[in-house]
Write a protein that holds these residues in place. Structure first.
Motif, PDB file in Angstrom:
ATOM      1  N   PRO A 234    -121.794 -23.957 -54.197  1.00  0.00           N
ATOM      2  CA  PRO A 234    -122.124 -22.536 -53.671  1.00  0.00           C
ATOM      3  C   PRO A 234    -123.330 -21.968 -54.502  1.00  0.00           C
ATOM      4  N   PHE A 235    -124.339 -21.350 -53.737  1.00  0.00           N
ATOM      5  CA  PHE A 235    -125.599 -20.765 -54.113  1.00  0.00           C
ATOM      6  C   PHE A 235    -126.800 -21.909 -54.832  1.00  0.00           C
ATOM      7  N   SER A 236    -126.351 -23.000 -54.636  1.00  0.00           N
ATOM      8  CA  SER A 236    -127.411 -24.198 -55.155  1.00  0.00           C
ATOM      9  C   SER A 236    -128.554 -24.369 -54.033  1.00  0.00           C
ATOM     10  N   GLU A 270    -120.878 -25.154 -60.791  1.00  0.00           N
ATOM     11  CA  GLU A 270    -121.291 -23.703 -61.050  1.00  0.00           C
ATOM     12  C   GLU A 270    -122.589 -23.151 -61.418  1.00  0.00           C
ATOM     13  N   PRO A 271    -123.250 -23.998 -61.986  1.00  0.00           N
ATOM     14  CA  PRO A 271    -124.621 -23.096 -62.688  1.00  0.00           C
ATOM     15  C   PRO A 271    -125.205 -22.326 -61.708  1.00  0.00           C
ATOM     16  N   SER A 272    -125.603 -22.770 -60.483  1.00  0.00           N
ATOM     17  CA  SER A 272    -126.382 -21.760 -59.688  1.00  0.00           C
ATOM     18  C   SER A 272    -125.490 -20.439 -59.265  1.00  0.00           C
ATOM     19  N   ALA A 273    -124.036 -20.638 -59.177  1.00  0.00           N
ATOM     20  CA  ALA A 273    -123.194 -19.499 -58.827  1.00  0.00           C
ATOM     21  C   ALA A 273    -123.178 -18.412 -60.244  1.00  0.00           C
ATOM     22  N   ARG A 274    -123.222 -18.956 -61.355  1.00  0.00           N
ATOM     23  CA  ARG A 274    -122.946 -18.362 -62.625  1.00  0.00           C
ATOM     24  C   ARG A 274    -124.330 -17.361 -62.659  1.00  0.00           C
ATOM     25  N   GLY A 279    -122.496 -14.630 -57.344  1.00  0.00           N
ATOM     26  CA  GLY A 279    -121.982 -15.793 -57.523  1.00  0.00           C
ATOM     27  C   GLY A 279    -120.686 -15.977 -58.529  1.00  0.00           C
ATOM     28  N   GLN A 280    -120.618 -15.318 -59.692  1.00  0.00           N
ATOM     29  CA  GLN A 280    -119.644 -15.304 -60.547  1.00  0.00           C
ATOM     30  C   GLN A 280    -118.450 -14.615 -59.748  1.00  0.00           C
ATOM     31  N   ALA A 281    -118.515 -13.364 -58.954  1.00  0.00           N
ATOM     32  CA  ALA A 281    -117.436 -12.917 -58.150  1.00  0.00           C
ATOM     33  C   ALA A 281    -116.948 -14.212 -57.202  1.00  0.00           C
ATOM     34  N   LEU A 282    -117.622 -14.917 -56.671  1.00  0.00           N
ATOM     35  CA  LEU A 282    -117.379 -15.874 -55.778  1.00  0.00           C
ATOM     36  C   LEU A 282    -116.499 -16.949 -56.389  1.00  0.00           C
TER      37      LEU A 282
END
Length: 363
Positions: A234-236, A270-274, A279-282
């Motif tokens: 996600p978010f990538s 994870e990197p993009s979400a972090r 993203g962290q909440a997701l």
């Protein structure tokens, strides 16, 4: 870090109906050594060298002729490919290792020079990605516009995934991972900028999730939920995947439905979400919504991996590049030994160099 087995990273773990010797996973990584799109002696040696991982997930492996987009990447849709992979799985199992194959259909991330006979570039919609791809014939080339999949082609592709999963079990794999990350075909269905379909696979995020969920259900129906995992990112923005506002509710819906299907694991890049609070909440929400095993991936060190395991944010941790240049990575992490840096120039170069010639640590 001492050399005891007290740390959770080095303790055994259950995964479905198999037992892993530790919680260290070798992440899937394209290595471009598969001549004629099937593994050979080099691949057998490469994976066997790394069999002390709790779980190996192979390089992306195509479920069909249409799914191959890169040079020298393997498939698992012919009898010859099944037999070739059998040598790999037998060798890994002889070292008491466990191995899943990652099923990767690249969708639009392809070039005609890299297609095999009968293959064509398919995607949810006929939209041109802003990408270049390596070809052995002509070097870097722009990726051309794909063909939009017909309803019949969507159904056929789902069947190809299920058939490839069945072939994977016949080849001796312990299970399969659906690659629904990194901008390949499943994620092309998820993203509203790459999926502008007006049928049941486009429009709302529930509809855009449909392809991934139907692929997953078809595979589970064929080989069982305890052998079926899936990878998401996600978010990538990798592979020209534009950001969009519905990412959080879409992935929460997707993970909720995957939880209902009881896939054996969810592998989260994870990197993009972090990088953002949303993203962290997701990532926290994913942990709450999914009851099965969660594998987390993204620049982990041994210390960060142990923290993630102890905080229950992850059940297993996958390592990518460190496994390229450290075939005995679990031993090195457990004994706090210096890691060898990988030669990035040989990641996809072909041949033995930078593939099977990295040294093991002195015991």
């Amino acid at each position: 870090m001492d050399s005891t087995n007290d740390h959770p990273l080095f303790q055994p773990a259950g995964l479905g109906d198999i037992q892993l010797s530790n919680r260290i996973v070798m992440a899937p990584m394209t290595r471009s050594r598969a001549i004629d799109n099937q593994p050979g002696e080099l691949e057998t040696r490469y994976y066997t060298q790394r069999a002390t991982a709790g779980l190996i997930i192979t390089e992306g492996t195509s479920p069909s002729a249409n799914g191959i987009g890169y040079a020298r990447t393997p498939g698992i849709y012919t009898a010859e490919q099944v037999n070739a992979w059998k040598a790999v799985t037998d060798a890994v199992h002889q070292q008491s290792g466990k191995i899943f194959v990652q099923l990767m259909h690249v969708g639009r991330v392809a070039h005609p020079h890299n297609l095999v006979s009968g293959g064509k570039t398919l995607a949810p919609s006929a939209l041109l990605p802003q990408l270049e791809i390596w070809t052995d014939q002509a070097g870097l080339q722009p990726v051309p516009i794909p063909q939009a999949m017909t309803a019949a082609e969507v159904n056929l592709t789902i069947e190809e995934y299920a058939d490839a999963a069945e072939k994977a079990i016949a080849a001796g794999f312990d299970g399969i991972e659906i690659h629904a990350a990194n901008g390949y075909l499943p994620e092309q269905f998820l993203n509203p900028h790459t999926n502008v379909r007006e049928d049941q696979y486009g429009g709302s995020f529930e509809n855009r999730n449909r392809f991934v969920l139907e692929v997953t259900a078809a595979i589970i129906n064929r080989i069982g939920k305890e052998r079926t995992g899936i990878r998401i990112s996600p978010f990538s923005n990798y592979n020209d995947m534009p950001s969009y506002e519905e990412t959080t509710p879409q992935y929460e819906h997707l993970v909720t439905e995957l939880n209902k299907l009881q896939v054996v694991y969810l592998h989260v890049v994870e990197p993009s979400a972090r990088a953002t609070e949303e993203g962290q909440a997701l990532l926290r929400s994913v942990r709450d919504l999914f009851n099965g095993t969660i594998i987390r991936n993204g620049e982990y060190t041994a210390i960060k991996a142990i923290e993630a395991l102890e905080s229950k944010q992850a059940d297993l941790i996958s390592f990518g590049a460190p496994f390229v240049s450290n075939p005995d990575l679990p031993y090195r992490l457990q004994h706090n030994l210096l890691l060898t840096a990988p030669d990035v120039n040989t990641f996809f170069a072909g041949g033995e160099k930078g593939y099977i010639d990295y040294a093991f640590a002195e015991a």
